[in-house]
Design an enzyme around this catalytic site. Structure first.
Site, PDB file in Angstrom:
ATOM      1  N   GLY A  31       0.818  -1.204   0.000  1.00 55.57           N
ATOM      2  CA  GLY A  31       0.000   0.000   0.000  1.00 55.57           C
ATOM      3  C   GLY A  31       0.851   1.253   0.000  1.00 55.57           C
ATOM      4  CB  ALA A  32       1.954   3.913   1.258  1.00 55.54           C
ATOM      5  CG  HIS A  37       3.343   0.841  -5.399  1.00 54.14           C
ATOM      6  ND1 HIS A  37       3.505   1.931  -4.578  1.00 54.14           N
ATOM      7  CD2 HIS A  37       3.935  -0.186  -4.751  1.00 54.14           C
ATOM      8  CE1 HIS A  37       4.144   1.567  -3.483  1.00 54.14           C
ATOM      9  NE2 HIS A  37       4.431   0.291  -3.557  1.00 54.14           N
ATOM     10  CD  GLN A 153      10.613  -7.434  -2.462  1.00 51.45           C
ATOM     11  OE1 GLN A 153      10.448  -7.176  -1.282  1.00 51.45           O
ATOM     12  NE2 GLN A 153       9.947  -6.826  -3.414  1.00 51.45           N
ATOM     13  CB  SER A 185      10.676   4.795  -1.216  1.00 53.19           C
ATOM     14  OG  SER A 185      10.424   4.166   0.032  1.00 53.19           O
ATOM     15  CB  SER A 186       5.663   3.517   0.780  1.00 51.40           C
ATOM     16  OG  SER A 186       5.133   2.872  -0.355  1.00 51.40           O
ATOM     17  NE  ARG A 187      10.151   1.579   5.539  1.00 54.12           N
ATOM     18  CZ  ARG A 187      10.047   0.306   5.120  1.00 54.12           C
ATOM     19  NH1 ARG A 187      10.442  -0.032   3.899  1.00 54.12           N
ATOM     20  NH2 ARG A 187       9.539  -0.613   5.913  1.00 54.12           N
TER      21      ARG A 187
HETATM   22  P1  AMP Z   1       6.236  -2.058  -1.411  1.00 55.70           P
HETATM   23  O1  AMP Z   1       4.815  -1.603  -1.365  1.00 55.70           O
HETATM   24  O2  AMP Z   1       7.212  -1.026  -0.974  1.00 55.70           O
HETATM   25  O3  AMP Z   1       6.430  -3.409  -0.760  1.00 55.70           O
HETATM   26  O4  AMP Z   1       6.571  -2.280  -2.937  1.00 55.70           O
HETATM   27  C1  AMP Z   1       5.762  -3.096  -3.747  1.00 55.70           C
HETATM   28  C2  AMP Z   1       6.426  -3.276  -5.077  1.00 55.70           C
HETATM   29  O5  AMP Z   1       6.609  -2.013  -5.700  1.00 55.70           O
HETATM   30  C3  AMP Z   1       7.819  -3.925  -4.955  1.00 55.70           C
HETATM   31  O6  AMP Z   1       7.973  -4.865  -5.998  1.00 55.70           O
HETATM   32  C4  AMP Z   1       8.730  -2.758  -5.141  1.00 55.70           C
HETATM   33  O7  AMP Z   1       9.992  -3.108  -5.676  1.00 55.70           O
HETATM   34  C5  AMP Z   1       7.940  -1.904  -6.114  1.00 55.70           C
HETATM   35  N1  AMP Z   1       8.426  -0.519  -6.075  1.00 55.70           N
HETATM   36  C6  AMP Z   1       8.560   0.267  -4.974  1.00 55.70           C
HETATM   37  N2  AMP Z   1       9.100   1.455  -5.311  1.00 55.70           N
HETATM   38  C7  AMP Z   1       9.328   1.415  -6.650  1.00 55.70           C
HETATM   39  C8  AMP Z   1       9.892   2.322  -7.591  1.00 55.70           C
HETATM   40  N3  AMP Z   1      10.336   3.521  -7.235  1.00 55.70           N
HETATM   41  N4  AMP Z   1       9.976   1.931  -8.878  1.00 55.70           N
HETATM   42  C9  AMP Z   1       9.533   0.694  -9.257  1.00 55.70           C
HETATM   43  N5  AMP Z   1       8.998  -0.204  -8.420  1.00 55.70           N
HETATM   44  C10 AMP Z   1       8.894   0.145  -7.133  1.00 55.70           C
END
Ligand code: AMP
Length: 283
Positions: A31-32, A37, A153, A185-187
């Site tokens: 999420g976020a 995403h 990952q 990044s969500s963070r």
């Molecule tokens: P998360 O919600 O952070 O667990 O991320 C979910 C998916 O989105 C994971 O496969 C991440 O690698 C991908 N993701 C997160 N940030 C990015 C980004 N800036 N560019 C491409 N994919 C992303």
């Protein structure tokens, strides 16, 4: 777009769609949701007839002192973004649906899980592998889409899919960045204005590595040294790792080649950020 809360409903949806000839694309997220995403969801929609986006803040991939409780939760906005990007269903289960009481089954990808982010986040990749295996199996997904942003990952999950002979193909999508280079990044929402400036050191270090490779440099020590100098000039940031590795094994390499992974992780205030580049292939 439908919102499903149970594994049984996700499986029933998937089976019905597959019986009608549709391939299932799965996009696991916490999420976020942001444009990174969205790019995965669009890639899934372009490749598969039906797309399931999971939104699940997975407790087992957080350490005891990490940000599980305060991880951003923006469900309504996430659903709007997912639908716009092409999702057909959002799978948003409660924790007990994924981890039944007294759940005792976990997926451990030995070796790989202790490298890079796994070295500083004990148990993190065990949590990731476990939840992704459960999602792939529940969705009976033909393809699952992940960002190169989380490059370690990807290595862990590729190994898992190979070892468990799962029927889901992993598709890796490029890193989506802000105009100034910061990887989405969500963070990032944790960052103050000042910290956001400091955080650019990660993408600059990654870009420098790419430039060195393009200029013909191949010695690992030169890549890591160049990044160390950039971080040394930004003492507000604490480096977690700077690494040049084989992307499949996450083992350090001495000599870079096309396809080698250059990855960095650093603490910017209380926020841990990561970035990387696959040398010679762009990101
Ligand atoms: P998360 O919600 O952070 O667990 O991320 C979910 C998916 O989105 C994971 O496969 C991440 O690698 C991908 N993701 C997160 N940030 C990015 C980004 N800036 N560019 C491409 N994919 C992303």
């Amino acid at each position: 777009m439908e919102i499903l809360r149970t594994v049984a409903k996700l499986r029933a949806w998937s089976r019905l769609e597959r019986s009608e000839g549709n391939e299932i694309g799965l996009v696991p997220t916490m999420g976020a949701l942001h444009e990174g995403h969205a790019s995965l969801i669009r890639a899934a929609a372009a490749s598969c007839g039906r797309v399931a986006v999971s939104i699940f803040v997975n407790p087992t991939q957080f350490g005891p002192n990490e940000d599980f409780a305060r991880y951003p939760r923006t469900f309504d906005a996430d659903c709007a973004l997912a639908e716009l990007a092409g999702a057909d269903v959002v799978f948003a289960p409660p924790v007990e649906e994924i981890y039944p009481a007294a759940a005792a089954t976990f997926v451990d990808v030995e070796g790989l899980s202790d490298r890079l982010d796994g070295a500083s986040r004990a148990g993190h990749f065990r949590g990731v592998a476990t939840v992704v295996a459960k999602l792939m199996i529940a969705a009976e997904a033909d393809q699952a889409f992940f960002g190169q942003k989380d490059a370690a990952q990807v290595s862990v999950l590729r190994r898992m899919v190979t070892d468990l002979r799962l029927a889901t193909e992993i598709v890796v999508c490029p890193i989506v960045r802000e105009a100034d280079g910061l990887a989405l990044s969500s963070r990032n929402i944790y960052l103050s204005e000042e910290e956001r400036e400091w955080a650019l050191t990660l993408s600059r270090a990654v870009r420098e590595a790419e430039a060195l490779f393009a200029a013909g440099e191949r010695r690992a020590a030169t890549f890591t040294q160049a990044a160390r100098m950039m971080f040394a000039a930004m003492p507000q940031i604490r480096v977690d790792y700077i690494a040049l590795v084989d992307w499949a094994t996450l083992e350090p390499v001495e000599i870079a080649e096309a396809g080698s992974l250059f990855a960095v992780a650093a603490w910017v205030g209380k926020t841990r950020l990561i970035d990387n580049v696959v040398l010679g292939l762009g990101d």
